[in-house]
Write a protein that holds these residues in place. Structure first.
Motif, PDB file in Angstrom:
ATOM      1  N   TYR A  53       0.855  -1.187   0.000  1.00  0.00           N
ATOM      2  CA  TYR A  53       0.000   0.000   0.000  1.00  0.00           C
ATOM      3  C   TYR A  53       0.891   1.236   0.000  1.00  0.00           C
ATOM      4  O   TYR A  53       2.098   1.152   0.207  1.00  0.00           O
ATOM      5  N   GLY A  54       0.292   2.369  -0.258  1.00  0.00           N
ATOM      6  CA  GLY A  54       1.073   3.590  -0.308  1.00  0.00           C
ATOM      7  C   GLY A  54       0.233   4.801   0.023  1.00  0.00           C
ATOM      8  O   GLY A  54      -0.979   4.710   0.193  1.00  0.00           O
ATOM      9  N   ARG A  55       0.892   5.915   0.099  1.00  0.00           N
ATOM     10  CA  ARG A  55       0.214   7.194   0.311  1.00  0.00           C
ATOM     11  C   ARG A  55       1.069   8.274  -0.337  1.00  0.00           C
ATOM     12  O   ARG A  55       2.291   8.190  -0.340  1.00  0.00           O
ATOM     13  N   ALA A  56       0.422   9.229  -0.901  1.00  0.00           N
ATOM     14  CA  ALA A  56       1.102  10.355  -1.550  1.00  0.00           C
ATOM     15  C   ALA A  56       2.161   9.879  -2.549  1.00  0.00           C
ATOM     16  O   ALA A  56       3.295  10.341  -2.533  1.00  0.00           O
ATOM     17  N   ASP A  57       1.765   8.928  -3.410  1.00  0.00           N
ATOM     18  CA  ASP A  57       2.646   8.401  -4.459  1.00  0.00           C
ATOM     19  C   ASP A  57       3.884   7.688  -3.926  1.00  0.00           C
ATOM     20  O   ASP A  57       4.868   7.545  -4.636  1.00  0.00           O
ATOM     21  N   GLU A  58       3.861   7.257  -2.679  1.00  0.00           N
ATOM     22  CA  GLU A  58       5.013   6.599  -2.082  1.00  0.00           C
ATOM     23  C   GLU A  58       4.592   5.247  -1.504  1.00  0.00           C
ATOM     24  O   GLU A  58       3.608   5.166  -0.763  1.00  0.00           O
TER      25      GLU A  58
END
Length: 72
Positions: A53-58
């Motif tokens: 999983y990720g958040r803010a393209d990271e």
């Protein structure tokens, strides 16, 4: 049937912490819905693998400091 779905990074919670979450979530729902909800309440804790999983393209990888220390 009350259903709670919690997603957490793999190895972030110990077995004891998961048991406490299930208990506390069940108690909270019983407070709102009455004791009749207890036998029908489902709490699902899903562990997501590092990099899953990720958040803010990271892509997120759990830091060692976030990992459960004791899986008693």
């Amino acid at each position: 049937m009350p259903f709670v779905n919690i997603k957490t990074p793999e190895a972030a919670l110990s077995k004891a912490q998961k048991q406490e979450i299930v208990h506390r979530m069940t108690e909270m729902l019983v407070e709102y819905m009455s004791e009749a909800a207890r036998p029908h309440t489902m709490v699902l804790i899903e562990e997501v693998k590092d990099g899953g999983y990720g958040r803010a393209d990271e892509i997120f990888v759990i830091p060692d400091s976030y990992r459960a220390k004791d899986d008693a």
